[in-house]
Design a protein around this motif. Structure first.
Motif, PDB file in Angstrom:
ATOM      1  N   ALA A  35       0.823  -1.217   0.000  1.00  0.00           N
ATOM      2  CA  ALA A  35       0.000   0.000   0.000  1.00  0.00           C
ATOM      3  C   ALA A  35       0.850   1.257   0.000  1.00  0.00           C
ATOM      4  N   LEU A  36       2.090   1.162   0.514  1.00  0.00           N
ATOM      5  CA  LEU A  36       2.998   2.310   0.543  1.00  0.00           C
ATOM      6  C   LEU A  36       3.681   2.555  -0.794  1.00  0.00           C
ATOM      7  N   THR A  37       3.896   1.513  -1.576  1.00  0.00           N
ATOM      8  CA  THR A  37       4.789   1.625  -2.737  1.00  0.00           C
ATOM      9  C   THR A  37       4.114   1.431  -4.085  1.00  0.00           C
ATOM     10  N   ASP A  38       2.938   0.817  -4.129  1.00  0.00           N
ATOM     11  CA  ASP A  38       2.240   0.628  -5.403  1.00  0.00           C
ATOM     12  C   ASP A  38       1.525   1.924  -5.774  1.00  0.00           C
ATOM     13  N   PRO A  39       1.838   2.533  -6.934  1.00  0.00           N
ATOM     14  CA  PRO A  39       1.220   3.825  -7.277  1.00  0.00           C
ATOM     15  C   PRO A  39      -0.302   3.802  -7.271  1.00  0.00           C
ATOM     16  N   ALA A  40      -0.908   2.693  -7.707  1.00  0.00           N
ATOM     17  CA  ALA A  40      -2.368   2.622  -7.714  1.00  0.00           C
ATOM     18  C   ALA A  40      -2.922   2.690  -6.300  1.00  0.00           C
ATOM     19  N   ALA A  41      -2.243   2.011  -5.360  1.00  0.00           N
ATOM     20  CA  ALA A  41      -2.677   2.067  -3.964  1.00  0.00           C
ATOM     21  C   ALA A  41      -2.366   3.430  -3.353  1.00  0.00           C
ATOM     22  N   LEU A  42      -1.182   3.961  -3.647  1.00  0.00           N
ATOM     23  CA  LEU A  42      -0.800   5.278  -3.117  1.00  0.00           C
ATOM     24  C   LEU A  42      -1.827   6.344  -3.475  1.00  0.00           C
ATOM     25  N   GLY A  43      -2.314   6.290  -4.705  1.00  0.00           N
ATOM     26  CA  GLY A  43      -3.257   7.304  -5.161  1.00  0.00           C
ATOM     27  C   GLY A  43      -4.567   7.307  -4.417  1.00  0.00           C
ATOM     28  N   ARG A  44      -4.821   6.259  -3.627  1.00  0.00           N
ATOM     29  CA  ARG A  44      -6.085   6.166  -2.892  1.00  0.00           C
ATOM     30  C   ARG A  44      -5.991   6.733  -1.475  1.00  0.00           C
ATOM     31  N   TRP A  45      -4.775   7.014  -0.998  1.00  0.00           N
ATOM     32  CA  TRP A  45      -4.668   7.568   0.357  1.00  0.00           C
ATOM     33  C   TRP A  45      -3.658   8.703   0.467  1.00  0.00           C
TER      34      TRP A  45
END
Length: 290
Positions: A35-45
């Motif tokens: 969640a810290l390093t994947d851009p798709a996940a980063l963009g959500r928080w």
């Protein structure tokens, strides 16, 4: 919204400050790492869309919601990658370090944000508080929309981080030429709103007594000597002192207040310090309610 501050500290040295925040998460380190390093996940928080080359020295870019087409946004550089423990990078002139360590069946997430603007620390802390809350919801599988702070969360960090304290500075050797009381504080509303609360509908006019909202018991209303609404106003206080209110640019969350009162060698700066601290707290509370 939960306004309980996370485990948070602020330290300063050599003109830089480090905000340290911890959050315990009931998820294993590798899940948190993703969640810290994947851009798709980063963009959500995270507060911006992120692109990243996940290698030391790799390039990063940050594009904020609502940015105009063609706006290059901000850039950064990856400084540390140690999967699944450490991810650190620059963000403009700031540095962010995210550390994930095992904590029972979950993880302890630690953020250290290093920056130059110490009075802006409450804005950064309240912003990260909301972001990490969204990260926790993402990991839990819940909706991740970032919450909004009405100002109360920001003000709780002002107090927790000791950003409500002013300083007493000597004028001349050992105060032989007087003393200066100074406060610098990030506020939660723009300059126009701050000015409206202070003036209460009575605009300061050069040569006339300053409106009561700009005064304290140790700095009663004297004649206004200069006014540039809604940014700056100076008046003559007593005994033989000068008070200046300045409202400038801050972190983007509101105006930055710099208040100074300068008095003569025989003046009691500690009494003035206490009076202004109380007055600024009253102003800050009124702005949250505005």
């Amino acid at each position: 919204m939960n306004t309980t501050p996370h485990d948070t500290t602020l330290t300063s040295a050599d003109g830089r400050s480090a905000l340290r925040m911890e959050r315990r998460l009931p998820h294993p380190p590798r899940k948190v790492w993703a969640a810290l390093t994947d851009p798709a996940a980063l963009g959500r928080w995270f507060p911006s869309e992120v692109t990243v080359d996940l290698t030391p020295g790799g390039a990063m870019s940050f594009r904020f919601p609502g940015a105009a087409p063609g706006d290059p946004g901000m850039t950064g550089t990856v400084t540390d990658v140690e999967e699944p423990r450490l991810f650190a990078f620059t963000w403009g002139t700031d540095h962010l370090s995210w550390t994930v360590t095992p904590d029972g069946e979950g993880s302890l997430l630690t953020l250290v944000h290093t920056f130059g603007d110490r009075p802006g620390a409450a804005s950064f802390a309240s912003g990260w508080h909301l972001c990490v809350g969204a990260l926790a919801r993402l990991l839990d599988g819940d909706p991740t929309a970032l919450g909004r702070d009405d100002g109360g969360l920001h003000e709780s960090y002002i107090t927790r981080l000791g950003l409500d304290r002013g300083t007493v500075e000597p004028v001349g050797p050992d105060g032989s030429q007087g003393w200066r009381v100074r406060f610098e504080r990030q506020l939660v509303r723009p300059a126009e709103s701050v000015w409206a609360v202070l003036s209460a509908g009575i605009e300061p006019v050069a040569g006339l007594p300053v409106p009561e909202g700009f005064t304290t018991a140790t700095a009663p209303a004297g004649p206004v000597t200069e006014v540039r609404a809604p940014r700056s106003r100076t008046y003559a206080g007593e005994p033989h002192s000068s008070v200046t209110w300045e409202l400038g640019e801050g972190t983007g969350h509101g105006a930055r207040l710099v208040l100074t009162q300068t008095g003569p060698a025989g003046w009691d700066p500690d009494a003035a310090l206490a009076a202004w601290r109380t007055r600024i707290e009253q102003l800050a509370a009124a702005l949250v309610d505005a």
